[in-house]
Design an enzyme around this catalytic site. Sequence first.
Site, PDB file in Angstrom:
ATOM      1  N   LYS A  56       0.927  -1.258  -0.123  1.00 47.03           N
ATOM      2  CA  LYS A  56      -0.042  -0.048  -0.275  1.00 47.03           C
ATOM      3  C   LYS A  56       0.934   0.938  -0.103  1.00 47.03           C
ATOM      4  CE  LYS A  56      -3.911  -2.219   2.208  1.00 47.03           C
ATOM      5  NZ  LYS A  56      -4.620  -2.751   3.529  1.00 47.03           N
ATOM      6  N   GLN A 100      -4.601  -1.227   9.774  1.00 39.15           N
ATOM      7  CA  GLN A 100      -4.659  -2.657   8.964  1.00 39.15           C
ATOM      8  C   GLN A 100      -5.216  -3.594   9.863  1.00 39.15           C
ATOM      9  OE1 GLN A 100      -3.761  -3.371   5.704  1.00 39.15           O
ATOM     10  NE2 GLN A 100      -3.866  -5.122   5.788  1.00 39.15           N
ATOM     11  N   ASP A 123     -11.040   3.164   4.295  1.00 39.11           N
ATOM     12  CA  ASP A 123     -11.516   1.824   4.117  1.00 39.11           C
ATOM     13  C   ASP A 123     -12.937   1.652   3.932  1.00 39.11           C
ATOM     14  OD1 ASP A 123      -9.526  -0.386   4.133  1.00 39.11           O
ATOM     15  OD2 ASP A 123      -9.191   0.009   6.154  1.00 39.11           O
TER      16      ASP A 123
END
Length: 303
Positions: A56, A100, A123
């Site tokens: 990422k 995460q 997200d």
Amino acid sequence: MKNLDKNIDGKSYANKLLKKIFPLSQEYFYKFNRKPSLAVILIGEDPASNVYVKNKIRTAEANNIKSIEIKLPTETSEKELLQKIISLNEEVEIDGILVQLPLPNHISEQNVINTINPDKDVDGFHPVNFGKLYMGVPNFVPCTPLGCLYMLKNELKHLSGKNAVIVGRSNIVGKPMASLLLSSDCTVTLTHSKTKYLKEHCKKADILIAAVGCPEMIDDTYVNENAIVIDVGINRVADPLQNKKSMLVGDINYKKVYNIVKKITPVPGGVGPMTIACLMHNTIKAAYKNKKYNFIDILEDST
Ligand code: GUN
């Protein structure tokens, strides 16, 4: 020799999307004299999460997006983590925040997600964004299902009326995927571990999405010859050909299913690259929102 015609090439779709994103982040820099920014929090030492976060960050840097990596030890308390998120919420030059998953057992995933400012929630996991998606007025959409939808819309002329079957009901993939496909006028069946006659449901699918986390669970007896199959699973298993080595497989038994279906995403090289490209898209969107600037959602017109 392997016939690649049936493969849905996620890397090439991701590159196509990133090519549209790159000038938008450049333009942002010229307009606001700083890069769009993404804070990524990683707690603990999970090797898979480490790799995902590295990818990422690498993709962000390559696309004019400033990344701020925050590595915290496994022992970090929930309170400490929530305080970190609150301070990132308040930092005006942070556009997107990603924590995460999975988290260590002593930290509540829901408390963490609830604490992220919904306008920085790249997200799309916050209940506000989740609710908006289900109401058909999406704000930030979770990256993996968004990437799957992008590929499906490009592979199929129209989604309207298609039978879409999703295996797996997680908040990250299964549920948002169901909502996106429903909004695209598919008839959606959301299946899970308690579903009866799973095979029969899957066999009727024009679109089959596997997101269960069971290595190669779905084989050629679950599919029909017209199906478009999207494999979201990423499972590390022992490589039968190379002693002590491991390999990545999806939730689909690729070798068996490939021979039957119309199209299929490979693992790796299918959904994974699209998830990251959609994260870049959501970060740019968050950055423009942060400046109260009208952002034309590039995924909306190209999907
Ligand atoms: N872990 C697995 N997939 C994801 C994702 O899309 N976002 C975050 N934050 N964690 C994940």
